[in-house]
Design a protein around this motif. Structure first.
Motif, PDB file in Angstrom:
ATOM      1  N   TYR A  16       0.845  -1.196   0.000  1.00  0.00           N
ATOM      2  CA  TYR A  16       0.000   0.000   0.000  1.00  0.00           C
ATOM      3  C   TYR A  16       0.876   1.239   0.000  1.00  0.00           C
ATOM      4  O   TYR A  16       1.759   1.395   0.822  1.00  0.00           O
ATOM      5  CB  TYR A  16      -0.912  -0.004   1.227  1.00  0.00           C
ATOM      6  N   GLN A  17       0.663   2.105  -0.946  1.00  0.00           N
ATOM      7  CA  GLN A  17       1.356   3.379  -1.003  1.00  0.00           C
ATOM      8  C   GLN A  17       0.415   4.446  -0.448  1.00  0.00           C
ATOM      9  O   GLN A  17      -0.632   4.701  -1.026  1.00  0.00           O
ATOM     10  CB  GLN A  17       1.729   3.725  -2.454  1.00  0.00           C
ATOM     11  N   PRO A  18       0.751   5.051   0.687  1.00  0.00           N
ATOM     12  CA  PRO A  18      -0.158   6.023   1.288  1.00  0.00           C
ATOM     13  C   PRO A  18      -0.350   7.241   0.385  1.00  0.00           C
ATOM     14  O   PRO A  18       0.561   7.660  -0.315  1.00  0.00           O
ATOM     15  CB  PRO A  18       0.530   6.419   2.589  1.00  0.00           C
ATOM     16  N   HIS A  19      -1.537   7.763   0.394  1.00  0.00           N
ATOM     17  CA  HIS A  19      -1.862   8.976  -0.342  1.00  0.00           C
ATOM     18  C   HIS A  19      -1.330  10.166   0.452  1.00  0.00           C
ATOM     19  O   HIS A  19      -1.269  10.118   1.684  1.00  0.00           O
ATOM     20  CB  HIS A  19      -3.383   9.061  -0.503  1.00  0.00           C
ATOM     21  N   PHE A  20      -0.932  11.222  -0.231  1.00  0.00           N
ATOM     22  CA  PHE A  20      -0.331  12.349   0.489  1.00  0.00           C
ATOM     23  C   PHE A  20      -1.308  13.040   1.431  1.00  0.00           C
ATOM     24  O   PHE A  20      -0.901  13.769   2.327  1.00  0.00           O
ATOM     25  CB  PHE A  20       0.311  13.351  -0.479  1.00  0.00           C
ATOM     26  N   LEU A  21      -2.609  12.791   1.286  1.00  0.00           N
ATOM     27  CA  LEU A  21      -3.586  13.390   2.197  1.00  0.00           C
ATOM     28  C   LEU A  21      -4.003  12.441   3.325  1.00  0.00           C
ATOM     29  O   LEU A  21      -4.990  12.676   3.997  1.00  0.00           O
ATOM     30  CB  LEU A  21      -4.833  13.831   1.420  1.00  0.00           C
ATOM     31  N   ASP A  22      -3.252  11.364   3.546  1.00  0.00           N
ATOM     32  CA  ASP A  22      -3.600  10.411   4.597  1.00  0.00           C
ATOM     33  C   ASP A  22      -3.206  10.884   5.992  1.00  0.00           C
ATOM     34  O   ASP A  22      -3.847  10.525   6.973  1.00  0.00           O
ATOM     35  CB  ASP A  22      -2.958   9.047   4.335  1.00  0.00           C
ATOM     36  N   SER A  23      -2.133  11.697   6.095  1.00  0.00           N
ATOM     37  CA  SER A  23      -1.696  12.110   7.431  1.00  0.00           C
ATOM     38  C   SER A  23      -1.121  13.519   7.410  1.00  0.00           C
ATOM     39  O   SER A  23      -0.668  14.011   6.383  1.00  0.00           O
ATOM     40  CB  SER A  23      -0.649  11.132   7.978  1.00  0.00           C
ATOM     41  N   CYS A  24      -1.123  14.127   8.579  1.00  0.00           N
ATOM     42  CA  CYS A  24      -0.578  15.467   8.772  1.00  0.00           C
ATOM     43  C   CYS A  24       0.928  15.435   8.501  1.00  0.00           C
ATOM     44  O   CYS A  24       1.629  14.540   8.969  1.00  0.00           O
ATOM     45  CB  CYS A  24      -0.863  15.930  10.202  1.00  0.00           C
ATOM     46  N   SER A  25       1.425  16.404   7.774  1.00  0.00           N
ATOM     47  CA  SER A  25       2.848  16.445   7.435  1.00  0.00           C
ATOM     48  C   SER A  25       3.741  16.771   8.621  1.00  0.00           C
ATOM     49  O   SER A  25       4.926  16.500   8.583  1.00  0.00           O
ATOM     50  CB  SER A  25       3.095  17.473   6.333  1.00  0.00           C
ATOM     51  N   LEU A  26       3.178  17.328   9.674  1.00  0.00           N
ATOM     52  CA  LEU A  26       3.991  17.683  10.837  1.00  0.00           C
ATOM     53  C   LEU A  26       3.900  16.632  11.937  1.00  0.00           C
ATOM     54  O   LEU A  26       4.897  16.056  12.340  1.00  0.00           O
ATOM     55  CB  LEU A  26       3.588  19.051  11.384  1.00  0.00           C
ATOM     56  N   CYS A  27       2.689  16.356  12.401  1.00  0.00           N
ATOM     57  CA  CYS A  27       2.535  15.459  13.555  1.00  0.00           C
ATOM     58  C   CYS A  27       2.185  14.025  13.156  1.00  0.00           C
ATOM     59  O   CYS A  27       2.107  13.149  14.005  1.00  0.00           O
ATOM     60  CB  CYS A  27       1.479  16.004  14.511  1.00  0.00           C
ATOM     61  N   ARG A  28       1.958  13.783  11.877  1.00  0.00           N
ATOM     62  CA  ARG A  28       1.645  12.458  11.328  1.00  0.00           C
ATOM     63  C   ARG A  28       0.298  11.907  11.793  1.00  0.00           C
ATOM     64  O   ARG A  28       0.003  10.738  11.602  1.00  0.00           O
ATOM     65  CB  ARG A  28       2.748  11.447  11.613  1.00  0.00           C
ATOM     66  N   ARG A  29      -0.544  12.729  12.395  1.00  0.00           N
ATOM     67  CA  ARG A  29      -1.884  12.303  12.804  1.00  0.00           C
ATOM     68  C   ARG A  29      -2.696  11.989  11.548  1.00  0.00           C
ATOM     69  O   ARG A  29      -2.621  12.698  10.549  1.00  0.00           O
ATOM     70  CB  ARG A  29      -2.555  13.413  13.605  1.00  0.00           C
ATOM     71  N   THR A  30      -3.498  10.925  11.592  1.00  0.00           N
ATOM     72  CA  THR A  30      -4.344  10.563  10.470  1.00  0.00           C
ATOM     73  C   THR A  30      -5.361  11.669  10.219  1.00  0.00           C
ATOM     74  O   THR A  30      -5.984  12.171  11.144  1.00  0.00           O
ATOM     75  CB  THR A  30      -5.085   9.239  10.747  1.00  0.00           C
ATOM     76  N   LEU A  31      -5.480  12.046   8.961  1.00  0.00           N
ATOM     77  CA  LEU A  31      -6.432  13.099   8.605  1.00  0.00           C
ATOM     78  C   LEU A  31      -7.814  12.494   8.428  1.00  0.00           C
ATOM     79  O   LEU A  31      -7.985  11.500   7.728  1.00  0.00           O
ATOM     80  CB  LEU A  31      -6.002  13.789   7.311  1.00  0.00           C
ATOM     81  N   ASN A  32      -8.774  13.101   9.071  1.00  0.00           N
ATOM     82  CA  ASN A  32     -10.162  12.668   8.971  1.00  0.00           C
ATOM     83  C   ASN A  32     -10.738  13.321   7.720  1.00  0.00           C
ATOM     84  O   ASN A  32     -10.744  14.535   7.605  1.00  0.00           O
ATOM     85  CB  ASN A  32     -10.929  13.097  10.223  1.00  0.00           C
ATOM     86  N   HIS A  33     -11.212  12.516   6.794  1.00  0.00           N
ATOM     87  CA  HIS A  33     -11.658  13.038   5.506  1.00  0.00           C
ATOM     88  C   HIS A  33     -13.013  13.736   5.581  1.00  0.00           C
ATOM     89  O   HIS A  33     -13.497  14.244   4.585  1.00  0.00           O
ATOM     90  CB  HIS A  33     -11.647  11.929   4.470  1.00  0.00           C
ATOM     91  N   ASN A  34     -13.632  13.771   6.769  1.00  0.00           N
ATOM     92  CA  ASN A  34     -14.880  14.504   6.955  1.00  0.00           C
ATOM     93  C   ASN A  34     -14.636  15.869   7.601  1.00  0.00           C
ATOM     94  O   ASN A  34     -15.576  16.569   7.927  1.00  0.00           O
ATOM     95  CB  ASN A  34     -15.852  13.693   7.825  1.00  0.00           C
TER      96      ASN A  34
END
Length: 101
Positions: A16-34
């Motif tokens: 699996y290649q993560p999408h660039f919008l999967d996590s925060c670039s600073l803290c690496r927290r998963t981004l909630n798509h809602n």
């Protein structure tokens, strides 16, 4: 909506290649798509305004340090050239353009 599912392509080494919008670039927290995603410099996502602002401040500090370092180098070259001209007044002096990178 994106799915994290892998699609079979015939190669068992697929990962699996993560999408660039999967996590925060600073803290690496998963981004909630809602929820809102805060972008910076085109394609750099952040989970919050605070993370985005922290990255902006980091980038500005790096840029300021780089500019100071660059100006010190150019001043050093200029001073060396000036002092050489002053001490060698009886000698022919070759002048030209000095490029510093």
């Amino acid at each position: 909506m994106r799915s994290a599912a892998l699609y079979y392509t015939g190669c068992e080494d697929d990962q699996y290649q993560p999408h660039f919008l999967d996590s925060c670039s600073l803290c690496r927290r998963t981004l909630n798509h809602n929820r809102d995603i805060f972008m910076y410099r085109g394609n750099t996502p952040f989970c919050s305004q605070e993370c985005r602002q922290e990255q902006i401040e980091i980038d500005e500090a790096i840029e300021k340090k780089w500019k100071l370092s660059s100006s010190k180098k150019s001043n050093s070259v200029r001073k060396t050239t000036d002092s050489a001209k002053e001490t060698d007044t009886k000698k022919a002096v070759r002048t030209g353009t000095v490029a510093v990178s």
